[in-house]
Structures are given as structure tokens and as C-alpha cells.
Design a protein around this motif. Sequence first.
Motif, mmCIF file in Angstrom:
data_model
loop_
_atom_site.group_PDB
_atom_site.id
_atom_site.type_symbol
_atom_site.label_atom_id
_atom_site.label_comp_id
_atom_site.label_asym_id
_atom_site.label_seq_id
_atom_site.Cartn_x
_atom_site.Cartn_y
_atom_site.Cartn_z
ATOM 1 N N GLN A 1 0.775 -1.162 -0.058
ATOM 2 C CA GLN A 1 0.136 0.086 0.007
ATOM 3 C C GLN A 1 0.763 1.365 0.023
ATOM 4 O O GLN A 1 0.689 2.489 -0.808
ATOM 5 C CB GLN A 1 -0.740 -0.070 1.287
ATOM 6 N N LYS A 2 1.910 1.260 0.870
ATOM 7 C CA LYS A 2 2.864 2.309 0.895
ATOM 8 C C LYS A 2 3.439 2.641 -0.406
ATOM 9 O O LYS A 2 3.611 3.647 -0.880
ATOM 10 C CB LYS A 2 3.913 2.290 1.918
ATOM 11 N N SER A 3 3.973 1.586 -0.968
ATOM 12 C CA SER A 3 4.447 1.462 -2.377
ATOM 13 C C SER A 3 3.716 2.175 -3.506
ATOM 14 O O SER A 3 4.045 2.940 -4.359
ATOM 15 C CB SER A 3 5.095 0.143 -2.857
ATOM 16 N N ILE A 4 2.286 1.719 -3.618
ATOM 17 C CA ILE A 4 1.305 2.354 -4.504
ATOM 18 C C ILE A 4 1.213 3.865 -4.203
ATOM 19 O O ILE A 4 0.963 4.701 -5.390
ATOM 20 C CB ILE A 4 0.127 1.453 -4.116
ATOM 21 N N LEU A 5 1.220 3.906 -2.961
ATOM 22 C CA LEU A 5 0.755 5.601 -2.714
ATOM 23 C C LEU A 5 2.164 6.501 -3.167
ATOM 24 O O LEU A 5 2.123 7.491 -3.644
ATOM 25 C CB LEU A 5 0.620 5.708 -1.147
ATOM 26 N N ILE A 6 3.351 5.719 -2.792
ATOM 27 C CA ILE A 6 4.575 6.625 -3.031
ATOM 28 C C ILE A 6 4.596 6.742 -4.788
ATOM 29 O O ILE A 6 5.051 7.808 -5.333
ATOM 30 C CB ILE A 6 5.797 6.022 -2.511
ATOM 31 N N ASN A 7 4.278 5.699 -5.325
ATOM 32 C CA ASN A 7 4.525 5.677 -6.836
ATOM 33 C C ASN A 7 3.248 6.703 -7.389
ATOM 34 O O ASN A 7 3.640 7.281 -8.485
ATOM 35 C CB ASN A 7 4.255 4.375 -7.482
ATOM 36 N N LEU A 8 2.225 6.693 -6.876
ATOM 37 C CA LEU A 8 1.092 7.621 -7.285
ATOM 38 C C LEU A 8 1.402 9.016 -7.289
ATOM 39 O O LEU A 8 1.415 9.715 -8.065
ATOM 40 C CB LEU A 8 -0.241 7.195 -6.685
ATOM 41 N N PHE A 9 1.612 9.640 -5.778
ATOM 42 C CA PHE A 9 1.927 10.762 -5.563
ATOM 43 C C PHE A 9 3.395 11.188 -5.813
ATOM 44 O O PHE A 9 3.474 12.359 -6.222
ATOM 45 C CB PHE A 9 1.799 11.028 -4.015
ATOM 46 N N PHE A 10 4.245 10.200 -5.964
ATOM 47 C CA PHE A 10 5.919 11.026 -6.473
ATOM 48 C C PHE A 10 6.000 10.721 -7.857
ATOM 49 O O PHE A 10 7.231 11.229 -8.041
ATOM 50 C CB PHE A 10 6.582 10.359 -5.298
ATOM 51 N N LEU A 11 5.293 9.842 -8.382
ATOM 52 C CA LEU A 11 5.981 9.366 -9.753
ATOM 53 C C LEU A 11 4.611 9.645 -10.812
ATOM 54 O O LEU A 11 5.011 10.547 -11.615
ATOM 55 C CB LEU A 11 6.150 7.749 -9.773
ATOM 56 N N MET A 12 3.631 9.063 -10.662
ATOM 57 C CA MET A 12 2.690 8.874 -11.814
ATOM 58 C C MET A 12 1.907 10.216 -11.876
ATOM 59 O O MET A 12 1.961 11.012 -13.160
ATOM 60 C CB MET A 12 1.535 7.834 -11.504
ATOM 61 N N ILE A 13 1.410 10.828 -10.749
ATOM 62 C CA ILE A 13 0.676 12.189 -10.689
ATOM 63 C C ILE A 13 1.542 13.512 -11.353
ATOM 64 O O ILE A 13 1.368 14.170 -12.106
ATOM 65 C CB ILE A 13 -0.047 12.546 -9.427
ATOM 66 N N PRO A 14 3.030 13.429 -10.672
ATOM 67 C CA PRO A 14 3.684 14.533 -11.196
ATOM 68 C C PRO A 14 4.319 14.542 -12.346
ATOM 69 O O PRO A 14 4.300 15.482 -13.307
ATOM 70 C CB PRO A 14 4.999 14.363 -9.911
#
Length: 157
Positions: free
Chosen positions: A4-17
Motif C-alpha cells: 500500500q505504501k509503495s502504491i501511494l509513493i508511486n502514485l503521488f511521487f511518480l505518476m501524478i507529477p
Amino acid sequence: MSKQKSILINLFFLMIPYLLTIMIAAIAYDSLVIHSNTWDRTIFGGIVASILLYFVKMPVERPLTIINDLTSSLILKKLTALFLIGDSTFKKIGTFMIDFVLFCVGTYLIRHFLPLPFISGSFLGWSVAVLFISVTIGFSIGFNDLTIQQDTSVEND
């Protein structure tokens, strides 16, 4: 790192930016270039934007490598690996082409679905604000995992 933490980090730190960066470049291009609706100008803008995105990806390489190493999910590892430019010429050309295509599509969609006063008005500011908020959330979730720990102990020889 938990899934879950990996998904959130990938979403907010990688995909959205990443998507917001492409959108910001497309918004800026559509609002600055009056005749941006011709394909030759869009292709030129895509080349310039892809070069700039390549230079934006360079300082983010180390945190992405850390995220990739700490992620246990194979899907997230492959997704993160798509954004690593690395030393491979094939990967550099591939990421350049992905950035180019996404910029051209983004420019086209923004130009045809949004009015020019909105594009050149507040849309850019809101996109930048969402970008900063997303990176802040992603980094605060994974701060302990994304920082490089240094050994401060001193050994006597």
C-alpha cells in the motif's frame, strides 16, 4: 516497504507529477504559441518538451531507483523502471519517444477541449499547485525510505 505504501509513493511521487509535468508543458505551449494547432509546430514543441523532460528526470533518478529497489510488487517495479533513464541508449530513446507522444496528445486534447482564456489563465497555476501538493504528499509518505542514510560514526585507525 508495504504494498500500500509503495502504491501511494508511486502514485503521488511518480505518476501524478509525471502526467502533470507533461500537462504543464502542453498548457504552456498552447497558451504561448498562437498557431499551435498545426502539426509541424506541435512536433517541434514535442521535441523541445521531451528534451526538457529528459533533463527533469535526471535529478529524480536516484529516488526512483530507491523506490524501485524497495518495492516488492512486480507490477510497480516494472512501472517505476519505465521512468528510469539509466545508461541504456534504448531506454533513453524510449522515454524520449513516450514523452514526445504524450506531449503531442496532451497538447491536442487541451487545445481542442478547453477554451483559450482558461488555458492561458488559471489552468496553469492550478496544475502547478497540484504538482507541488502531490510531490509533497508522496515525499512525506516515503520520507524515511527515500532519504539516503549516512553513517556518521567515526572510526579510529
